[in-house]
Scaffold this motif. Structure first.
Motif, PDB file in Angstrom:
ATOM      1  N   TYR B 192      29.291  32.140  38.761  1.00  0.00           N
ATOM      2  CA  TYR B 192      30.489  32.973  38.637  1.00  0.00           C
ATOM      3  C   TYR B 192      31.081  32.903  37.231  1.00  0.00           C
ATOM      4  N   GLU B 193      30.827  31.826  36.553  1.00  0.00           N
ATOM      5  CA  GLU B 193      31.271  31.736  35.156  1.00  0.00           C
ATOM      6  C   GLU B 193      30.460  32.726  34.311  1.00  0.00           C
ATOM      7  N   ILE B 194      29.164  32.815  34.590  1.00  0.00           N
ATOM      8  CA  ILE B 194      28.332  33.788  33.864  1.00  0.00           C
ATOM      9  C   ILE B 194      28.829  35.196  34.154  1.00  0.00           C
ATOM     10  N   LYS B 195      29.101  35.471  35.443  1.00  0.00           N
ATOM     11  CA  LYS B 195      29.602  36.812  35.820  1.00  0.00           C
ATOM     12  C   LYS B 195      30.874  37.146  35.057  1.00  0.00           C
ATOM     13  N   SER B 196      31.721  36.163  34.913  1.00  0.00           N
ATOM     14  CA  SER B 196      33.018  36.426  34.301  1.00  0.00           C
ATOM     15  C   SER B 196      32.933  36.483  32.773  1.00  0.00           C
ATOM     16  N   GLU B 197      32.175  35.535  32.199  1.00  0.00           N
ATOM     17  CA  GLU B 197      32.155  35.416  30.731  1.00  0.00           C
ATOM     18  C   GLU B 197      31.144  36.358  30.078  1.00  0.00           C
ATOM     19  N   THR B 198      29.989  36.499  30.701  1.00  0.00           N
ATOM     20  CA  THR B 198      28.927  37.339  30.114  1.00  0.00           C
ATOM     21  C   THR B 198      28.321  38.225  31.200  1.00  0.00           C
ATOM     22  N   PRO B 199      29.118  39.122  31.750  1.00  0.00           N
ATOM     23  CA  PRO B 199      28.655  39.880  32.912  1.00  0.00           C
ATOM     24  C   PRO B 199      27.439  40.764  32.615  1.00  0.00           C
ATOM     25  N   ALA B 204      25.337  42.890  39.144  1.00  0.00           N
ATOM     26  CA  ALA B 204      26.161  42.563  40.319  1.00  0.00           C
ATOM     27  C   ALA B 204      25.293  42.251  41.533  1.00  0.00           C
ATOM     28  N   GLU B 205      24.237  43.050  41.730  1.00  0.00           N
ATOM     29  CA  GLU B 205      23.412  42.846  42.927  1.00  0.00           C
ATOM     30  C   GLU B 205      22.573  41.576  42.831  1.00  0.00           C
ATOM     31  N   ASP B 206      22.198  41.191  41.606  1.00  0.00           N
ATOM     32  CA  ASP B 206      21.439  39.943  41.448  1.00  0.00           C
ATOM     33  C   ASP B 206      22.326  38.739  41.738  1.00  0.00           C
ATOM     34  N   ALA B 207      23.535  38.794  41.213  1.00  0.00           N
ATOM     35  CA  ALA B 207      24.473  37.689  41.463  1.00  0.00           C
ATOM     36  C   ALA B 207      24.745  37.578  42.961  1.00  0.00           C
ATOM     37  N   TYR B 208      24.920  38.730  43.606  1.00  0.00           N
ATOM     38  CA  TYR B 208      25.174  38.722  45.046  1.00  0.00           C
ATOM     39  C   TYR B 208      23.996  38.091  45.788  1.00  0.00           C
ATOM     40  N   ALA B 209      22.789  38.505  45.430  1.00  0.00           N
ATOM     41  CA  ALA B 209      21.601  37.982  46.121  1.00  0.00           C
ATOM     42  C   ALA B 209      21.495  36.475  45.933  1.00  0.00           C
ATOM     43  N   GLU B 241      27.733  46.127  27.177  1.00  0.00           N
ATOM     44  CA  GLU B 241      27.981  47.575  27.103  1.00  0.00           C
ATOM     45  C   GLU B 241      29.463  47.831  27.310  1.00  0.00           C
ATOM     46  N   ASP B 242      29.866  49.037  26.983  1.00  0.00           N
ATOM     47  CA  ASP B 242      31.278  49.382  27.122  1.00  0.00           C
ATOM     48  C   ASP B 242      31.539  49.765  28.585  1.00  0.00           C
ATOM     49  N   ARG B 243      31.782  48.767  29.396  1.00  0.00           N
ATOM     50  CA  ARG B 243      31.996  49.009  30.825  1.00  0.00           C
ATOM     51  C   ARG B 243      33.314  48.387  31.259  1.00  0.00           C
ATOM     52  N   ILE B 244      33.837  48.947  32.309  1.00  0.00           N
ATOM     53  CA  ILE B 244      35.088  48.413  32.861  1.00  0.00           C
ATOM     54  C   ILE B 244      34.804  47.108  33.609  1.00  0.00           C
ATOM     55  N   ARG B 245      35.679  46.130  33.429  1.00  0.00           N
ATOM     56  CA  ARG B 245      35.563  44.859  34.153  1.00  0.00           C
ATOM     57  C   ARG B 245      36.367  44.980  35.456  1.00  0.00           C
ATOM     58  N   LEU B 246      35.642  44.814  36.564  1.00  0.00           N
ATOM     59  CA  LEU B 246      36.265  45.012  37.879  1.00  0.00           C
ATOM     60  C   LEU B 246      36.258  43.738  38.710  1.00  0.00           C
ATOM     61  N   VAL B 247      37.260  43.608  39.561  1.00  0.00           N
ATOM     62  CA  VAL B 247      37.233  42.612  40.637  1.00  0.00           C
ATOM     63  C   VAL B 247      37.028  43.368  41.943  1.00  0.00           C
ATOM     64  N   PHE B 248      36.118  42.881  42.780  1.00  0.00           N
ATOM     65  CA  PHE B 248      35.910  43.482  44.099  1.00  0.00           C
ATOM     66  C   PHE B 248      36.545  42.567  45.140  1.00  0.00           C
ATOM     67  N   ARG B 266      26.010  49.437  38.543  1.00  0.00           N
ATOM     68  CA  ARG B 266      25.598  50.498  37.599  1.00  0.00           C
ATOM     69  C   ARG B 266      26.804  51.062  36.856  1.00  0.00           C
ATOM     70  N   THR B 267      27.948  51.027  37.535  1.00  0.00           N
ATOM     71  CA  THR B 267      29.128  51.708  37.013  1.00  0.00           C
ATOM     72  C   THR B 267      30.032  50.797  36.185  1.00  0.00           C
ATOM     73  N   SER B 268      29.966  49.488  36.477  1.00  0.00           N
ATOM     74  CA  SER B 268      30.973  48.594  35.898  1.00  0.00           C
ATOM     75  C   SER B 268      30.423  47.164  35.820  1.00  0.00           C
ATOM     76  N   TYR B 269      31.233  46.260  35.308  1.00  0.00           N
ATOM     77  CA  TYR B 269      30.923  44.839  35.410  1.00  0.00           C
ATOM     78  C   TYR B 269      31.800  44.249  36.510  1.00  0.00           C
ATOM     79  N   VAL B 270      31.165  43.709  37.537  1.00  0.00           N
ATOM     80  CA  VAL B 270      31.943  43.058  38.602  1.00  0.00           C
ATOM     81  C   VAL B 270      32.115  41.596  38.178  1.00  0.00           C
ATOM     82  N   VAL B 271      33.267  41.283  37.612  1.00  0.00           N
ATOM     83  CA  VAL B 271      33.451  39.969  36.984  1.00  0.00           C
ATOM     84  C   VAL B 271      33.960  38.912  37.965  1.00  0.00           C
ATOM     85  N   ASP B 272      34.454  39.326  39.096  1.00  0.00           N
ATOM     86  CA  ASP B 272      34.770  38.359  40.161  1.00  0.00           C
ATOM     87  C   ASP B 272      34.872  39.131  41.474  1.00  0.00           C
TER      88      ASP B 272
END
Lengths: 432, 391
Positions: B192-199, B204-209, B241-248, B266-272
């Motif tokens: 989750y630190e990787i997701k947040s710091e270097t998303p 997102a789907e790899d982190a979930y898996a 990339e220039d993507r929005i950082r999202l929390v789900f 595909r649309t964003s960075y899911v950072v948490d």
């Protein structure tokens, strides 16, 4: 008193006096709202009225307020107001109607509802917890959850002396002490153990009487309709638990029912079929819903609703006044657990109830609004029909939302059910 | 070979990172839960643990597989007749997994997380002979009695598991399991630190898996997967990339379809997020000294995250969400709920009102694990993200 006078005075007295007490109760709430007094919000499955009444706190039952909007046919406007505020159409209608009452500053068809000075809830229904969180956010009032561990597994209830039971009881007792501290802080009054004992004495009378009343309805014909009359009795059982008026009401109700039993007096209809009701009534068409059954001579002789919506008072648990708080903990644990069992494990008691009440059929009425009551009913019905040769009917609607109540469709299914009962009876007669 | 040494997921080993992640995704996406079958084939026993949190260490200490029951993307053909309408999908598909014999259990535990889940143990018990129980996690964690109570409840669970497994669970067994799970929690926090710091380094789907695998294989083996793949992920050269950082928010129980998470990625960075939050419920190491059951109970009450199904006066959910957004430096939130999920849908109102007050953008959505068409949702989400990007 001659027998005619007795019949006039006694028969129907419980309904008349129950309605009067209801009016008194809402009048008290009206006055509390007008004077800016304190009120506690509580729920039917474990109101802990025993403690609240010893602090003289008027109690508000939002579930009862909500169902009253449905009975008075105005629930839809309340539901839509809450939905406009963001609440989903797929959540509990009771919650939404109450949200609308709060958004309207307490405006309710039966009077003005005061805001909560304190909310007390159990975990008997998880939605209670989410509901209380709404008041926390709206009013910043203290909310206190009495967490009552339930039955872990079908048939696995533990009892005093068992270490698992004692661990649960101790947990409940610690919480009751904490609740007393919260009540003292909210009201500024000291806890009075003698007054508490007095409240428990009244609650004991009510529990003993409620248990007796349910037992008496095994009479043929049944003495009262578990669906309609029973709902009035439930209202008093909840609103007046721990009060002298509530205890007196139930003693007089026992007197009425014993008289009716002794004289073979049933409900207003000629009883042809004895039915058990599983679920929550269809309040948006309450009277009509009942008529769909009574028109065929069907009487509801018992229901799981009379158990769980009384918070398990049906068990008849009586508190030991020598050790009142420990005994309240035991009573709350045993009674609220029983209320939960009436929802999650109702299949087991129904098997016995079919015999004890001489039932001809079982009506399952799961509702959209309440997953606590409804989730297990389809599976419970499968179990019952395996265990007992008894016809069952499964009809889905709602307790609040007229948008999901289809009376015509319901009538078709109920008519077909009774035709089946009639044909079954004819067949049995032929064979016999 | 002992059961505890059994490996049930060899496919990822000795592969490139991309190929290993592909194996992980395939396993998690499948409704067949092959790893559970392999575990049984090797002689292992399985405890089915319904969402959200369960003290898996107790099951692990008996040498059983703690299997996280999170529903599945399948049609509940056999389970449907056991339920009425107006219910969430995860109840039905979890039962379907066993009715269809995809998964075989030796014991089942549910929790009082919601009104529907509380019914599940009773339903299970009417259909299976193995123990089917509710673990009454405390719903008043603010009471001074809650930890003592929970310690006893965990001891009760220990006795049930001993009976099922036929194996005594000593305190040292529990301590060894706590060690394994502490390592697992540490690795999950690193992910989750990787997701947040270097998303940009992990989709997102790899982190979930990578998280979901924890619920379907022995935890030591999951530790091996993470310990091997996380350094490889960190070494990737992918550019941001220039993507929005999202929390789900809204994945605490029923899980969104894998394709929905893929679409979000595909649309964003899911950072948490709160996907499978029960597997990450305890937020720091559980001590191994002293009474292990008390330590687990204390960690549940005192060192844990939040979800709509736990009421704790110290953790108002909307404030916890705002904190999650602040901590992960997210720019917006997806406020989702599974269809017919009472706690999730109720919490949406508090969340959105708090986000409005804080001036944080959000997108509200409902999902069902079985949904397969996302065209409309993707279009809406893209519009939402574009509005934020080009605001």
């Amino acid at each position: 008193m001659n027998s005619d006078t007795a019949a006039t005075d006694l028969v129907g007295r419980g309904n008349r006096e129950g309605a009067a007490l209801f009016r008194d109760w809402f009048e008290e709430l009206n006055e509390t709202a007008a004077s800016g007094g304190q009120a506690a919000y509580v729920f039917v499955m474990g109101s802990i009225n025993e403690i609240l009444k010893s602090f003289d706190l008027p109690v508000v039952f939002p579930e009862i307020n909500s169902l009253q909007t449905a009975v008075r046919r105005v629930s839809q406007e309340y539901l839509e107001e809450a939905e406009d505020h963001g609440y989903s159409p797929d959540i509990c209608g009771y919650v939404k109607a109450d949200v609308a009452v709060q958004l309207r500053g307490g405006e309710h068809p039966m009077g003005q509802i005061p805001p909560p000075a304190l909310a007390v809830l159990t975990n008997a229904c998880n939605t209670y917890i989410k509901w209380a969180e709404i008041w926390e956010r709206m009013y910043g009032c203290p909310t206190f959850t009495i967490d009552v561990p339930g039955t872990r597994e079908a048939g696995g209830q533990t009892w005093p002396g068992d270490s698992d039971f004692e661990a649960d009881r101790k947990y409940v007792e610690v919480q009751l002490h904490e609740l007393i501290n919260v009540c003292q802080a909210v009201t500024g009054r000291k806890f009075d153990i003698d007054k508490f004992r007095e409240v428990l004495t009244h609650a004991n009378t009510m529990s003993r009487s409620w248990n007796r009343i349910l037992e008496l309805n095994r009479a043929k014909p049944a003495l009262f309709s578990a669906l309609t009359d029973g709902t009035i009795f439930l209202g008093v059982a909840n609103g007046f638990r721990g009060t002298e008026a509530g205890a007196r009401y139930f003693e007089r109700l026992v007197e009425e029912m014993e008289y009716k039993a002794a004289n073979g007096i049933g409900t207003a209809i000629e009883e042809k079929y004895r039915l058990l009701f599983v679920g929550v009534p269809c309040y948006p068409i309450f009277r009509r819903f009942n008529e769909l059954f009574t028109d065929w001579g069907g009487t509801f002789v018992n229901s799981t609703y009379l158990w769980f919506a009384s918070g398990g008072t049906n068990r008849g648990f009586e508190y030991d006044l020598q050790d009142p708080i420990a005994s309240l903990a035991e009573g709350v644990l045993v009674s609220v657990r029983d209320a939960m069992d009436a929802m999650f494990h109702q299949n087991e008691v129904l098997v016995d109830m079919v015999e004890e009440f001489g039932a001809d059929g079982v009506i399952y009425h799961p509702i959209k609004s309440c997953r606590t009551v409804s989730t297990g009913l389809a599976d419970g019905r499968r179990y019952l029909t395996k265990e007992r040769d008894i016809p069952t009917l499964f009809i889905e609607s709602d307790m609040m939302d007229p948008r999901v109540v289809s009376e015509a469709q319901m009538k078709n299914r109920i008519d077909a059910f009774f035709e089946g009962l009639a044909s079954r009876r004819r067949l049995a007669g032929t064979k016999g | 070979m002992t059961v505890t040494a059994t490996r049930v997921f060899p496919e990822w080993r000795d592969k490139s990172l991309d190929d290993a992640l592909l194996e992980c995704r395939d396993l998690v996406e499948s409704a067949e839960f092959e790893t559970v079958a392999r575990w049984r084939e090797s002689g292992g026993m399985v405890a089915g643990l319904f969402q959200v949190y369960f003290p898996e260490e107790i099951v692990h200490a008996a040498g059983m597989l703690p299997f996280k029951m999170r529903g599945a993307p399948l049609e509940p053909d056999q389970a449907d007749s056991h339920f009425g309408s107006y219910l969430c999908s995860i109840l039905k598909t979890s039962l379907e997994l066993v009715l269809s014999e995809r998964v075989e259990l030796d014991v089942f535990f549910s929790h009082p997380i919601c009104d529907a889940a509380r019914n599940l143990a009773a339903i299970w018990g009417r259909n299976y002979d193995h123990p089917s129980q509710i673990v009454y996690l405390p719903q008043n964690p603010n009471s001074a009695g809650s930890i003592d109570y929970l310690r006893h409840e965990y001891d009760r669970v220990r006795r049930v598991i001993e009976r099922v497994s036929g194996r005594k669970i000593g305190d040292d067994d529990l301590r060894r399991s706590i060690d394994v799970f502490n390592e697992n929690r540490r690795l999950m926090r690193e992910l989750y630190e990787i997701k947040s710091e270097t998303p940009w380094l992990v989709a997102a789907e790899d982190a979930y898996a990578l998280v979901a695998l924890a619920g379907m294989m022995p935890r030591q083996e999951h530790n091996e997967v993470l310990a091997t793949l996380l350094p490889m992920i960190r070494e990737r050269s992918t550019k941001p990339e220039d993507r929005i950082r999202l929390v789900f928010e809204g994945g605490f129980c029923e899980q969104p379809p894998f394709d929905l998470i893929r679409m979000l990625g595909r649309t964003s960075y899911v950072v948490d997020d709160d996907f499978l939050i029960g597997l990450r419920w305890i937020t720091s190491d559980v001590p191994t000294e002293g009474d292990p059951l008390r330590n687990l109970a204390e960690a549940y009450v005192e060192r844990s995250t939040y979800s709509p199904v736990q009421h704790d006066l110290r953790k108002p959910k909307e404030e916890m969400l705002l904190e999650r957004i602040r901590q992960s430096r997210a720019e917006a939130a997806i406020i989702a709920a599974a269809k017919m999920c009472e706690p999730g849908l109720e919490e949406q109102v508090a969340y959105t009102h708090a986000l409005d007050a804080a001036g944080i953008s959000y997108f509200v959505s409902e999902f069902e694990e079985n949904m397969s068409s996302f065209d409309q949702l993707e279009l809406q989400l893209e519009t939402f993200v574009e509005n934020l990007l080009f605001a």
